[in-house]
Motif scaffolding. Structure first.
Motif, PDB file in Angstrom:
ATOM      1  N   VAL A 117       0.733  -1.217   0.071  1.00 42.98           N
ATOM      2  CA  VAL A 117       0.053  -0.030  -0.133  1.00 42.98           C
ATOM      3  C   VAL A 117       0.727   1.264   0.094  1.00 42.98           C
ATOM      4  CG1 VAL A 117      -0.405   0.639   2.730  1.00 42.98           C
ATOM      5  CG2 VAL A 117      -2.327   0.762   0.873  1.00 42.98           C
ATOM      6  N   ARG A 118       1.913   1.199   0.573  1.00 38.94           N
ATOM      7  CA  ARG A 118       2.918   2.278   0.593  1.00 38.94           C
ATOM      8  C   ARG A 118       3.520   2.599  -0.922  1.00 38.94           C
ATOM      9  NH1 ARG A 118       5.121   5.781   4.452  1.00 38.94           N
ATOM     10  NH2 ARG A 118       6.992   6.902   3.509  1.00 38.94           N
ATOM     11  N   ILE A 119       3.551   1.525  -1.703  1.00 44.85           N
ATOM     12  CA  ILE A 119       3.909   1.696  -3.451  1.00 44.85           C
ATOM     13  C   ILE A 119       2.704   2.091  -3.822  1.00 44.85           C
ATOM     14  CG2 ILE A 119       4.807   0.303  -5.243  1.00 44.85           C
ATOM     15  CD1 ILE A 119       6.767   0.665  -2.832  1.00 44.85           C
ATOM     16  N   TYR A 120       1.941   1.894  -3.609  1.00 48.81           N
ATOM     17  CA  TYR A 120       0.292   2.206  -4.232  1.00 48.81           C
ATOM     18  C   TYR A 120       0.303   3.951  -3.869  1.00 48.81           C
ATOM     19  CZ  TYR A 120      -4.375   3.765  -4.518  1.00 48.81           C
ATOM     20  OH  TYR A 120      -5.631   4.464  -5.019  1.00 48.81           O
ATOM     21  N   ALA A 121       0.750   4.311  -2.624  1.00 48.62           N
ATOM     22  CA  ALA A 121       0.591   5.697  -2.448  1.00 48.62           C
ATOM     23  C   ALA A 121       1.612   6.294  -3.161  1.00 48.62           C
ATOM     24  CB  ALA A 121       0.787   5.701  -0.877  1.00 48.62           C
ATOM     25  N   TYR A 122       2.789   6.020  -3.442  1.00 41.24           N
ATOM     26  CA  TYR A 122       3.815   6.626  -4.252  1.00 41.24           C
ATOM     27  C   TYR A 122       3.243   6.946  -5.441  1.00 41.24           C
ATOM     28  CZ  TYR A 122       7.366   5.416  -0.684  1.00 41.24           C
ATOM     29  OH  TYR A 122       8.137   5.322   0.689  1.00 41.24           O
ATOM     30  N   ALA A 123       2.428   5.723  -6.351  1.00 39.12           N
ATOM     31  CA  ALA A 123       2.425   5.995  -7.539  1.00 39.12           C
ATOM     32  C   ALA A 123       0.855   6.657  -7.601  1.00 39.12           C
ATOM     33  CB  ALA A 123       1.673   4.371  -8.082  1.00 39.12           C
ATOM     34  N   ALA A 124       0.112   6.570  -6.745  1.00 41.28           N
ATOM     35  CA  ALA A 124      -1.146   7.390  -6.553  1.00 41.28           C
ATOM     36  C   ALA A 124      -0.720   8.988  -6.462  1.00 41.28           C
ATOM     37  CB  ALA A 124      -2.324   7.038  -5.770  1.00 41.28           C
TER      38      ALA A 124
END
Length: 256
Positions: A117-124
Protein backbone atom coordinates in the motif's frame (compact mmCIF):
# COMPACT_ATOMS: atom_id res chain seq x y z
CA UNK A 1 -14.59 9.56 -15.52
CA UNK A 2 -10.87 10.30 -15.79
CA UNK A 3 -11.12 13.19 -13.32
CA UNK A 4 -12.96 10.90 -10.88
CA UNK A 5 -10.17 8.34 -11.17
CA UNK A 6 -7.48 10.94 -10.49
CA UNK A 7 -9.50 12.28 -7.56
CA UNK A 8 -9.76 8.78 -6.11
CA UNK A 9 -6.02 8.24 -6.45
CA UNK A 10 -5.15 11.58 -4.91
CA UNK A 11 -7.58 11.32 -2.01
CA UNK A 12 -6.71 7.69 -1.34
CA UNK A 13 -3.01 8.42 -1.39
CA UNK A 14 -3.37 11.23 1.10
CA UNK A 15 -5.51 9.02 3.33
CA UNK A 16 -2.88 6.30 3.21
CA UNK A 17 -0.12 8.66 4.25
CA UNK A 18 -2.30 10.08 7.01
CA UNK A 19 -2.88 6.58 8.40
CA UNK A 20 0.57 6.39 9.87
CA UNK A 21 2.81 5.96 6.87
CA UNK A 22 5.95 7.28 8.55
CA UNK A 23 8.84 8.68 6.58
CA UNK A 24 8.98 10.82 3.47
CA UNK A 25 8.01 9.42 0.06
CA UNK A 26 10.95 9.35 -2.34
CA UNK A 27 10.84 11.42 -5.50
CA UNK A 28 8.73 9.43 -7.94
CA UNK A 29 10.84 10.76 -10.82
CA UNK A 30 13.71 8.53 -9.65
CA UNK A 31 14.33 6.14 -12.57
CA UNK A 32 14.92 3.08 -10.37
CA UNK A 33 11.74 3.69 -8.35
CA UNK A 34 9.74 4.25 -11.54
CA UNK A 35 11.02 0.98 -12.98
CA UNK A 36 10.04 -0.91 -9.84
CA UNK A 37 6.58 0.67 -9.65
CA UNK A 38 6.01 -0.35 -13.27
CA UNK A 39 7.41 -3.86 -12.64
CA UNK A 40 5.39 -7.08 -12.78
CA UNK A 41 5.02 -9.08 -9.55
CA UNK A 42 4.45 -12.82 -9.70
CA UNK A 43 1.87 -13.37 -6.99
CA UNK A 44 -0.99 -15.88 -7.01
CA UNK A 45 -4.55 -14.86 -7.73
CA UNK A 46 -7.09 -14.48 -4.94
CA UNK A 47 -6.45 -13.76 -1.26
CA UNK A 48 -2.79 -13.52 -0.33
CA UNK A 49 -1.63 -15.28 2.85
CA UNK A 50 -0.15 -13.35 5.76
CA UNK A 51 3.63 -13.48 6.07
CA UNK A 52 4.59 -15.31 9.27
CA UNK A 53 6.49 -13.60 12.06
CA UNK A 54 9.42 -15.73 13.30
CA UNK A 55 9.03 -16.47 17.03
CA UNK A 56 12.66 -15.50 17.67
CA UNK A 57 11.89 -11.93 16.58
CA UNK A 58 9.06 -11.41 19.09
CA UNK A 59 11.40 -10.28 21.87
CA UNK A 60 12.95 -7.54 19.76
CA UNK A 61 9.59 -6.37 18.41
CA UNK A 62 8.38 -6.02 21.99
CA UNK A 63 11.49 -4.02 22.89
CA UNK A 64 10.96 -1.70 19.93
CA UNK A 65 7.34 -1.05 20.85
CA UNK A 66 8.18 -0.45 24.50
CA UNK A 67 10.65 2.41 23.99
CA UNK A 68 10.36 6.00 22.85
CA UNK A 69 14.08 6.22 22.23
CA UNK A 70 14.46 6.38 18.45
CA UNK A 71 17.93 4.84 18.34
CA UNK A 72 17.01 1.95 20.66
CA UNK A 73 13.81 1.38 18.74
CA UNK A 74 15.62 1.20 15.40
CA UNK A 75 18.28 -1.10 16.87
CA UNK A 76 15.59 -3.49 18.10
CA UNK A 77 13.78 -3.40 14.76
CA UNK A 78 17.05 -4.13 12.95
CA UNK A 79 17.64 -7.18 15.14
CA UNK A 80 14.12 -8.44 14.48
CA UNK A 81 14.51 -7.70 10.77
CA UNK A 82 17.71 -9.73 10.66
CA UNK A 83 15.73 -12.67 12.05
CA UNK A 84 13.26 -12.39 9.17
CA UNK A 85 10.42 -10.36 10.72
CA UNK A 86 8.43 -8.70 7.89
CA UNK A 87 7.00 -6.11 10.31
CA UNK A 88 10.49 -5.17 11.48
CA UNK A 89 11.79 -5.03 7.92
CA UNK A 90 8.95 -2.68 7.02
CA UNK A 91 9.66 -0.46 10.05
CA UNK A 92 13.38 -0.32 9.24
CA UNK A 93 12.55 0.63 5.65
CA UNK A 94 10.20 3.51 6.46
CA UNK A 95 11.72 4.94 9.64
CA UNK A 96 14.94 5.98 7.95
CA UNK A 97 15.39 9.59 6.91
CA UNK A 98 15.10 8.42 3.31
CA UNK A 99 12.87 5.32 3.07
CA UNK A 100 14.62 2.18 1.85
CA UNK A 101 12.60 1.50 -1.29
CA UNK A 102 14.54 -1.69 -2.05
CA UNK A 103 13.29 -3.21 1.22
CA UNK A 104 9.76 -2.01 0.48
CA UNK A 105 9.75 -3.57 -2.97
CA UNK A 106 11.24 -6.81 -1.63
CA UNK A 107 8.41 -7.01 0.91
CA UNK A 108 5.85 -6.10 -1.75
CA UNK A 109 6.97 -9.00 -3.93
CA UNK A 110 6.04 -11.28 -1.04
CA UNK A 111 2.60 -9.65 -0.68
CA UNK A 112 3.23 -7.76 2.57
CA UNK A 113 0.25 -5.41 2.83
CA UNK A 114 1.79 -2.34 4.47
CA UNK A 115 4.63 -2.29 1.94
CA UNK A 116 2.31 -2.81 -1.03
CA UNK A 117 0.00 0.00 0.00
CA UNK A 118 3.01 2.26 0.49
CA UNK A 119 4.04 1.65 -3.14
CA UNK A 120 0.46 2.33 -4.17
CA UNK A 121 0.62 5.66 -2.36
CA UNK A 122 3.83 6.60 -4.17
CA UNK A 123 2.20 5.86 -7.53
CA UNK A 124 -1.14 7.47 -6.68
CA UNK A 125 0.46 10.71 -5.52
CA UNK A 126 2.88 10.92 -8.43
CA UNK A 127 2.74 13.70 -11.01
CA UNK A 128 3.84 11.09 -13.55
CA UNK A 129 1.03 9.69 -15.70
CA UNK A 130 2.88 6.36 -16.27
CA UNK A 131 3.25 5.86 -12.52
CA UNK A 132 -0.39 6.73 -11.87
CA UNK A 133 -1.37 4.13 -14.48
CA UNK A 134 0.37 1.51 -12.34
CA UNK A 135 -1.41 2.59 -9.14
CA UNK A 136 -4.45 0.29 -9.67
CA UNK A 137 -2.09 -2.67 -10.04
CA UNK A 138 -0.66 -2.08 -6.57
CA UNK A 139 -4.11 -1.29 -5.19
CA UNK A 140 -5.41 -4.65 -6.43
CA UNK A 141 -2.56 -6.47 -4.68
CA UNK A 142 -3.12 -4.43 -1.50
CA UNK A 143 -6.83 -5.30 -1.57
CA UNK A 144 -5.99 -9.02 -1.62
CA UNK A 145 -3.51 -8.98 1.26
CA UNK A 146 -4.26 -10.49 4.66
CA UNK A 147 -4.01 -7.14 6.46
CA UNK A 148 -7.61 -5.88 6.95
CA UNK A 149 -6.36 -2.34 7.62
CA UNK A 150 -4.84 -2.38 4.13
CA UNK A 151 -7.45 -4.37 2.20
CA UNK A 152 -10.28 -2.13 3.45
CA UNK A 153 -8.85 0.72 1.37
CA UNK A 154 -10.31 -1.01 -1.70
CA UNK A 155 -13.76 -0.84 -0.09
CA UNK A 156 -13.32 2.87 0.55
CA UNK A 157 -12.32 3.52 -3.05
CA UNK A 158 -15.21 1.44 -4.41
CA UNK A 159 -17.45 3.51 -2.17
CA UNK A 160 -16.20 6.65 -3.89
CA UNK A 161 -16.83 5.16 -7.33
CA UNK A 162 -20.34 4.12 -6.33
CA UNK A 163 -21.19 7.78 -5.82
CA UNK A 164 -20.18 8.49 -9.41
CA UNK A 165 -23.25 8.42 -11.64
CA UNK A 166 -21.49 6.54 -14.44
CA UNK A 167 -20.36 3.62 -12.26
CA UNK A 168 -22.59 0.52 -12.69
CA UNK A 169 -24.71 -0.42 -9.68
CA UNK A 170 -22.87 -3.61 -8.75
CA UNK A 171 -22.28 -5.39 -5.46
CA UNK A 172 -19.15 -7.21 -4.35
CA UNK A 173 -15.47 -6.39 -4.61
CA UNK A 174 -14.52 -8.06 -7.90
CA UNK A 175 -11.32 -9.57 -6.52
CA UNK A 176 -11.89 -13.32 -6.80
CA UNK A 177 -14.49 -16.08 -7.09
CA UNK A 178 -15.45 -15.77 -3.42
CA UNK A 179 -16.19 -12.03 -3.74
CA UNK A 180 -16.98 -11.11 -7.36
CA UNK A 181 -18.83 -8.14 -8.73
CA UNK A 182 -22.55 -8.93 -9.07
CA UNK A 183 -25.02 -7.02 -11.20
CA UNK A 184 -28.63 -6.30 -10.14
CA UNK A 185 -31.10 -9.12 -10.78
CA UNK A 186 -32.87 -7.32 -13.64
CA UNK A 187 -29.72 -7.28 -15.78
CA UNK A 188 -29.72 -10.06 -18.35
CA UNK A 189 -28.41 -10.80 -21.82
CA UNK A 190 -24.81 -11.11 -22.92
CA UNK A 191 -24.74 -7.66 -24.52
CA UNK A 192 -26.00 -5.89 -21.38
CA UNK A 193 -23.66 -7.81 -19.10
CA UNK A 194 -20.65 -7.23 -21.36
CA UNK A 195 -21.44 -3.52 -21.53
CA UNK A 196 -21.61 -3.22 -17.73
CA UNK A 197 -18.44 -5.27 -17.31
CA UNK A 198 -16.55 -2.99 -19.66
CA UNK A 199 -17.96 0.10 -17.97
CA UNK A 200 -16.88 -1.21 -14.56
CA UNK A 201 -13.30 -2.05 -15.53
CA UNK A 202 -12.87 1.13 -17.57
CA UNK A 203 -13.83 3.18 -14.52
CA UNK A 204 -11.48 1.33 -12.18
CA UNK A 205 -8.67 0.91 -14.71
CA UNK A 206 -8.76 3.83 -17.18
CA UNK A 207 -6.26 3.51 -19.99
CA UNK A 208 -5.94 -0.25 -19.47
CA UNK A 209 -7.06 -2.71 -22.18
CA UNK A 210 -8.91 -6.02 -21.98
CA UNK A 211 -6.23 -8.61 -22.70
CA UNK A 212 -8.52 -11.59 -22.30
CA UNK A 213 -12.05 -12.51 -21.21
CA UNK A 214 -12.76 -16.01 -19.96
CA UNK A 215 -15.77 -17.87 -18.58
CA UNK A 216 -15.81 -20.54 -15.91
CA UNK A 217 -18.28 -22.47 -13.75
CA UNK A 218 -17.66 -22.78 -10.03
CA UNK A 219 -19.99 -23.89 -7.22
CA UNK A 220 -23.00 -23.75 -9.53
CA UNK A 221 -22.28 -20.17 -10.61
CA UNK A 222 -21.01 -18.78 -13.90
CA UNK A 223 -18.17 -16.28 -13.78
CA UNK A 224 -16.59 -13.93 -16.28
CA UNK A 225 -12.95 -13.03 -15.67
CA UNK A 226 -11.65 -9.93 -17.41
CA UNK A 227 -7.85 -9.77 -17.55
CA UNK A 228 -6.81 -6.14 -17.82
CA UNK A 229 -3.35 -5.06 -19.01
CA UNK A 230 -1.57 -1.71 -18.94
CA UNK A 231 1.38 -0.39 -20.96
CA UNK A 232 3.85 -2.19 -18.66
CA UNK A 233 2.25 -5.65 -18.99
CA UNK A 234 0.93 -5.49 -15.43
CA UNK A 235 -2.21 -7.61 -15.18
CA UNK A 236 -5.28 -7.13 -12.99
CA UNK A 237 -8.06 -9.72 -13.11
CA UNK A 238 -11.60 -8.59 -12.34
CA UNK A 239 -14.18 -11.24 -11.44
CA UNK A 240 -17.90 -11.02 -12.28
CA UNK A 241 -20.64 -13.46 -11.29
CA UNK A 242 -23.13 -13.51 -14.19
CA UNK A 243 -25.42 -16.50 -13.54
CA UNK A 244 -26.56 -18.43 -10.46
CA UNK A 245 -25.34 -15.57 -8.25
CA UNK A 246 -26.81 -14.45 -4.92
CA UNK A 247 -29.89 -12.34 -5.63
CA UNK A 248 -29.17 -8.62 -5.64
CA UNK A 249 -32.10 -6.21 -5.61
CA UNK A 250 -32.35 -3.64 -8.38
CA UNK A 251 -31.57 -0.74 -6.03
CA UNK A 252 -28.56 -2.41 -4.40
CA UNK A 253 -25.75 0.11 -4.91
CA UNK A 254 -23.45 -0.35 -1.93
CA UNK A 255 -21.03 -2.95 -0.72
CA UNK A 256 -22.58 -5.66 1.33
Amino acid sequence: MKSAFIRVLGVAGLVLLARGAEGTPPASEDADISAQINAVLYLPEGPLPALPEPPAAARFLKEAEATNDTEKQMAAYRQAAALGSPLAQYKVAILQEVPDTKMLFDLSRKGYGQAVVRIYAYAALSYSTPLRQSAPYWLNIAARTADPHVSSIWDEILGVYRFESDFPAVAGRGLYFDDPFIFPSHVSGNNNISYLERKTVNTILPGWIIKNKSETLKNGMKFHILSMKNDYDQIVNMYFCVDGCPNISDDYTFLR
